[in-house]
Structure formats: C-alpha cells, structure tokens
Design an enzyme around this catalytic site. Structure first.
Site, PDB file in Angstrom:
ATOM      1  N   GLY A 119       0.794  -1.602  -0.197  1.00 59.23           N
ATOM      2  CA  GLY A 119       0.045  -0.109  -0.054  1.00 59.23           C
ATOM      3  C   GLY A 119       1.200   1.374  -0.127  1.00 59.23           C
ATOM      4  CG  ASP A 120       4.931   2.943   1.896  1.00 54.98           C
ATOM      5  OD1 ASP A 120       4.824   4.246   1.909  1.00 54.98           O
ATOM      6  OD2 ASP A 120       6.225   2.466   1.403  1.00 54.98           O
ATOM      7  CB  ALA A 121       5.062   0.459  -3.189  1.00 56.95           C
TER       8      ALA A 121
END
Length: 137
Positions: A25-27
């Site tokens: 999700g961060d990416a």
C-alpha cells in the site's frame, strides 16, 4: 482494470500479514501521489518532493484515514493494520499516527490485491481531498 506490474501474492489477501499489505500500500500510494504531483503545474524536483511529502507523511495519512467513510469489511482491514506490531519505532511522528498511517497503507494494499481498483482509486482521491482541505484550514 488490470494492474500493470502485477504478481499475485503467495496467499489470499485476507490471509496476508497486515504489514505486508501496508508495504504494498505504501508503494501504491507513493506512485499515485507522484502521478498527482506531476499532473500539477510546478515540475521543479525539489518542489515536487516537498508537495508529495504533504500527502505521504504519516500525519497526513492518519488524518485522511480518520475522515474516510469505510465499509465494515474495510474497517476490519484497517483494524488489523493498526494493531500490527512492526517492531520499529517511527522517526518523525508519534506511535499513534504511525499505526494509523500503517492501517491506511494496509487498506490500500488489501484493495489492490483483492482487485478492488475502483475503490482503491476512490479512497486515494478522497485522501488527497481531505489532506488539501486540512491544509486550507
């Protein structure tokens, strides 16, 4: 819509470690925000970076999560992400904001791997609007 760089996970999304979902999700959110920043008029590298940080910081993500209208299933994913113990301490924020930003990223990773790309985009667009609204106050 099929994801461009897709490799199926080794487990179904509901069985994946919340921190693994947050990692993805961060990416995903970083790429979304970079695209958003590039869509705006100022393309000086330093300015693009400063603008992007306003959206991807733990503080901004936690604030956006607090205002999102989520389904019960999405709230369950967020709860799993918030309660996951990473074993690392945040550098520039308090632990509560860090856990909420992890929960936000966990939700994005979950939506990506479940193929709910329209909802994923909707949540990221809403997050941008929430963060911009907070900056205008």
């Amino acid at each position: 819509m099929e994801a461009v760089f897709y490799h199926p996970p080794s487990k179904p999304p509901g069985e994946m470690n919340p921190l693994t979902l947050a990692y993805a999700g961060d990416a995903i959110y970083e790429l979304f925000i970079r695209g958003y920043v590039i869509s705006r008029p100022n393309h000086r590298p330093n300015e693009m970076h400063r603008t992007a940080v306003k959206y991807v910081s733990a503080k901004a993500q936690a604030a956006a999560l607090a205002e999102l209208a989520l389904s019960e299933a999405e709230r369950d994913v967020v709860r799993r992400g918030r309660n996951a113990k990473s074993g690392t301490a945040p550098k520039n924020t308090d632990i509560a904001q860090y856990r909420h930003s992890t929960a936000f990223e966990c939700l994005l990773g979950y939506l990506y791997y479940t193929g709910e790309h329209d909802r994923l985009r909707e949540i990221m667009e809403q997050a941008v609007q929430i963060i911009e609204g907070r900056a205008a106050r």
